[in-house]
Design a protein around this motif. Structure first.
Motif, PDB file in Angstrom:
ATOM      1  N   VAL A  85       0.829  -1.214   0.000  1.00 22.75           N
ATOM      2  CA  VAL A  85       0.000   0.000   0.000  1.00 22.75           C
ATOM      3  C   VAL A  85       0.860   1.260   0.000  1.00 22.75           C
ATOM      4  O   VAL A  85       0.570   2.213  -0.712  1.00 22.75           O
ATOM      5  N   TRP A  86       1.940   1.259   0.804  1.00 22.73           N
ATOM      6  CA  TRP A  86       2.633   2.529   1.014  1.00 22.73           C
ATOM      7  C   TRP A  86       4.027   2.632   0.389  1.00 22.73           C
ATOM      8  O   TRP A  86       4.642   3.673   0.436  1.00 22.73           O
ATOM      9  N   ALA A  87       4.513   1.558  -0.196  1.00 27.90           N
ATOM     10  CA  ALA A  87       5.852   1.648  -0.794  1.00 27.90           C
ATOM     11  C   ALA A  87       5.902   1.131  -2.230  1.00 27.90           C
ATOM     12  O   ALA A  87       6.653   1.665  -3.049  1.00 27.90           O
ATOM     13  N   GLU A  88       5.090   0.108  -2.555  1.00 24.90           N
ATOM     14  CA  GLU A  88       5.286  -0.552  -3.853  1.00 24.90           C
ATOM     15  C   GLU A  88       5.140   0.399  -5.033  1.00 24.90           C
ATOM     16  O   GLU A  88       5.837   0.258  -6.052  1.00 24.90           O
ATOM     17  N   HIS A  89       4.266   1.414  -4.919  1.00 24.56           N
ATOM     18  CA  HIS A  89       4.025   2.272  -6.088  1.00 24.56           C
ATOM     19  C   HIS A  89       5.290   2.977  -6.557  1.00 24.56           C
ATOM     20  O   HIS A  89       5.446   3.227  -7.751  1.00 24.56           O
ATOM     21  N   VAL A  90       6.206   3.252  -5.657  1.00 27.37           N
ATOM     22  CA  VAL A  90       7.447   3.920  -6.073  1.00 27.37           C
ATOM     23  C   VAL A  90       8.424   2.914  -6.686  1.00 27.37           C
ATOM     24  O   VAL A  90       9.140   3.228  -7.636  1.00 27.37           O
ATOM     25  N   VAL A  91       8.436   1.696  -6.170  1.00 27.58           N
ATOM     26  CA  VAL A  91       9.271   0.636  -6.758  1.00 27.58           C
ATOM     27  C   VAL A  91       8.809   0.381  -8.197  1.00 27.58           C
ATOM     28  O   VAL A  91       9.618   0.258  -9.128  1.00 27.58           O
ATOM     29  N   GLU A  92       7.493   0.352  -8.377  1.00 28.05           N
ATOM     30  CA  GLU A  92       6.925   0.125  -9.720  1.00 28.05           C
ATOM     31  C   GLU A  92       7.288   1.282 -10.656  1.00 28.05           C
ATOM     32  O   GLU A  92       7.652   1.062 -11.812  1.00 28.05           O
ATOM     33  N   VAL A  94       9.878   3.179 -10.617  1.00 29.98           N
ATOM     34  CA  VAL A  94      11.276   3.063 -11.016  1.00 29.98           C
ATOM     35  C   VAL A  94      11.460   1.885 -11.988  1.00 29.98           C
ATOM     36  O   VAL A  94      12.127   2.005 -13.017  1.00 29.98           O
ATOM     37  N   ALA A  95      10.817   0.767 -11.668  1.00 23.48           N
ATOM     38  CA  ALA A  95      10.989  -0.452 -12.480  1.00 23.48           C
ATOM     39  C   ALA A  95      10.523  -0.241 -13.913  1.00 23.48           C
ATOM     40  O   ALA A  95      11.099  -0.787 -14.854  1.00 23.48           O
ATOM     41  N   ASN A  96       9.455   0.543 -14.091  1.00 20.95           N
ATOM     42  CA  ASN A  96       8.832   0.646 -15.418  1.00 20.95           C
ATOM     43  C   ASN A  96       9.035   2.000 -16.081  1.00 20.95           C
ATOM     44  O   ASN A  96       8.340   2.319 -17.045  1.00 20.95           O
ATOM     45  N   GLU A  97      10.009   2.782 -15.594  1.00 20.85           N
ATOM     46  CA  GLU A  97      10.130   4.163 -16.095  1.00 20.85           C
ATOM     47  C   GLU A  97      10.499   4.229 -17.576  1.00 20.85           C
ATOM     48  O   GLU A  97      10.201   5.223 -18.230  1.00 20.85           O
ATOM     49  N   ASN A  98      11.103   3.175 -18.105  1.00 15.89           N
ATOM     50  CA  ASN A  98      11.516   3.237 -19.519  1.00 15.89           C
ATOM     51  C   ASN A  98      10.587   2.501 -20.473  1.00 15.89           C
ATOM     52  O   ASN A  98      10.898   2.323 -21.646  1.00 15.89           O
TER      53      ASN A  98
END
Ligand code: DHB
Ligand code: FE
Length: 284
Positions: A85-92, A94-98
């Protein structure tokens, strides 16, 4: 003894199931430890925490409240829920920025691999009297250059009309509202399902305690979870939302993106709705 008919969804039970699900996934994908990377990341995380303590003059009472709460997150099995809920959205992010294709968003804690395989036009496994507005979710899986991707795979999982996920809440058939749809030779699929309800973070566990203490609300907007993939292409994990629905503009998990909002239209048959959404996959 538990009375199956009246058994209630509890934070501890859904947390335990989410923790177990994560552990079984993790067993098959252990990454090697890079000491330098751990040193940098943990040092910076702790430095950020130290800075917050200094700037806000955190008291011993607050420090002890944090300790009690962290202990409870573990006891309730709510680490997967809290982090997703509170952290995964930022990992995602970064992971999919390109990526050039379909926008991704968080997976959340309730994915289960190997849901029943279904043909290109299919109805998701559901109860005879499954409540909710019938929804035909259809589309095509294509590459970034527009070419159709034959035999693409669309995995779908969603909450029911009460906001509950099978395998994480009691009294639901094992694979209710979960499926692995194999698209046809032109990448097309037609999935008959129901519109899910908004999802409420369990209010009776550690995450609920935090939400109440901070004066937040515990809701995610109604959403379909999806993974789309095809040979030679990158799998995308995403979610789709419903325009005008509650919490679309105020998701507790910060996982809504404008490109991921659907606008289903009535089909003219009773309450039925339909919507078309095409997936675009980046090359592997
Ligand atoms: C959580 C639940 C969801 O259904 C979701 O999509 C994301 C997070 C959670 O409870 O953490
Ligand atoms: Fe969800």
């Amino acid at each position: 003894m538990t009375d199956i008919a009246t058994e209630k969804a509890t934070a501890a039970a859904s947390g335990a199931a989410a923790t177990e699900q994560f552990r079984s996934k993790q067993k098959s994908s252990q990454t090697a430890v890079d000491t330098q990377r751990v040193d940098i990341l943990v040092t910076e995380l702790l430095t950020a925490a130290h800075d917050i303590i200094r700037r806000h003059k955190v008291t011993y009472a607050e420090y002890d409240a944090l300790k009690s709460w962290l202990i409870r997150v573990g006891e309730d099995g709510e680490w997967p829920l809290f982090l997703d809920v509170w952290a995964e959205h930022v990992v995602e992010e970064v992971a999919n920025e390109n990526r050039e294709g379909t926008k991704g968003t968080i997976e959340g804690p309730y994915y289960v691999p190997d849901a029943p395989a279904l043909s290109a036009e299919a109805t998701l496994p559901m109860r005879k009297d499954e409540a909710g507005t019938p929804l035909l979710f259809q589309g095509q899986v294509r590459a970034v250059d527009g070419s159709p991707l034959p035999a693409a795979k669309v995995e779908i999982w969603q909450a029911d009309d009460e906001g509950y996920y099978s395998q994480f809440a009691p009294n639901l058939p094992e694979w209710n509202l979960r499926g692995t749809v194999i698209a046809d030779e032109t990448g097309h699929f037609k999935i008959h399902t129901i519109q899910p309800a908004p999802y409420q973070i369990p209010t009776d566990g550690a995450c609920g305690q935090l939400i109440a203490a901070a004066g937040w609300h515990p809701w995610r907007p109604a959403h379909l979870h999806l993974k789309a993939s095809a040979p030679g292409h990158q799998l995308i994990t995403t979610q789709l939302y419903f325009r005008g629905g509650d919490y679309v503009d105020d998701d507790i998990a910060t996982a809504v993106k404008p490109e991921l909002i659907l606008d289903p239209k009535p089909t003219g048959h009773g309450d039925d709705h339909e919507v078309t959404y095409d997936f675009v996959l980046d090359k592997a």
